[in-house]
Write an enzyme that holds these catalytic residues in place. Structure first.
Site, mmCIF file in Angstrom:
data_model
loop_
_atom_site.group_PDB
_atom_site.id
_atom_site.type_symbol
_atom_site.label_atom_id
_atom_site.label_comp_id
_atom_site.label_asym_id
_atom_site.label_seq_id
_atom_site.Cartn_x
_atom_site.Cartn_y
_atom_site.Cartn_z
ATOM 1 N N GLU A 274 64.849 57.324 61.167
ATOM 2 C CA GLU A 274 65.956 57.994 60.495
ATOM 3 C C GLU A 274 65.865 59.507 60.664
ATOM 4 O O GLU A 274 66.873 60.167 60.919
ATOM 5 C CB GLU A 274 65.966 57.648 58.994
ATOM 6 C CG GLU A 274 66.188 56.180 58.693
ATOM 7 C CD GLU A 274 64.901 55.367 58.583
ATOM 8 O OE1 GLU A 274 64.943 54.307 57.938
ATOM 9 O OE2 GLU A 274 63.859 55.786 59.145
ATOM 10 N N CYS B 144 62.317 59.104 54.121
ATOM 11 C CA CYS B 144 63.621 58.979 54.775
ATOM 12 C C CYS B 144 64.744 58.928 53.747
ATOM 13 O O CYS B 144 65.817 59.476 53.984
ATOM 14 C CB CYS B 144 63.637 57.755 55.678
ATOM 15 S SG CYS B 144 62.537 57.943 57.107
#
Length: 157
Positions: A56, A87
């Site tokens: 991510e 994330c």
């Protein structure tokens, strides 16, 4: 196949690609704006020697560079696994419109990627955490905060 499934399948394919290349763990991510992929990423933690190089985060960095912005509020994130705490923080800072994820936290924990200890640490007082935290030179640090607060040409985020 619907559009969402198409983008998720791409994120999953990236997870497999990165893993097969030895880049890092089995995680992939795709960022979409207006129905088009604008950034992709897979986990590169071990190959880049960077503990923050999760799928991510690598995709967010690419998307921001492509769009020349630090906010992705017009974008959707497709990630092959439910995001870890780091994330998740990056996702909120980027201000995504929506997030789709494939595998869940338990699925990741079952193969050795268990983030529960981080969630547990966040709940503890700093004095009880495994890594010691100690405040130091607060007075000096807040001087810079005051300068920021007074800055007239700052870009808020």
């Amino acid at each position: 196949m619907n559009e969402h499934s198409k983008f998720m399948k791409r994120a999953i394919a990236l997870a497999d690609k990165g893993m097969q290349q030895g880049a890092g763990g089995p995680f992939g991510a795709v960022i979409v704006k207006d129905g088009e992929i604008i950034a992709e990423g897979f986990n590169k933690v071990t190959s880049s020697h960077d503990p923050t190089a999760h799928a991510e985060v690598t995709a967010i960095r690419e998307a921001c560079a492509t769009l020349k912005t630090f906010q992705l509020d017009a974008c959707v994130l497709y990630t092959s696994c439910e995001p870890c705490p780091m994330c998740l923080g990056a996702i909120y800072w980027a201000r995504f419109k929506k997030v789709y994820y494939g595998a869940g936290q338990r699925d990741a924990a079952n193969i050795g990627f268990d983030d529960q200890f981080i969630y547990d640490e966040i709940e503890k007082p700093m004095s009880d955490r495994k890594i010691p935290f100690e405040q130091l030179d607060r007075e000096d640090a807040v001087v810079v905060f005051k300068k920021w607060d007074d800055k007239t040409d700052r870009i808020d985020y």
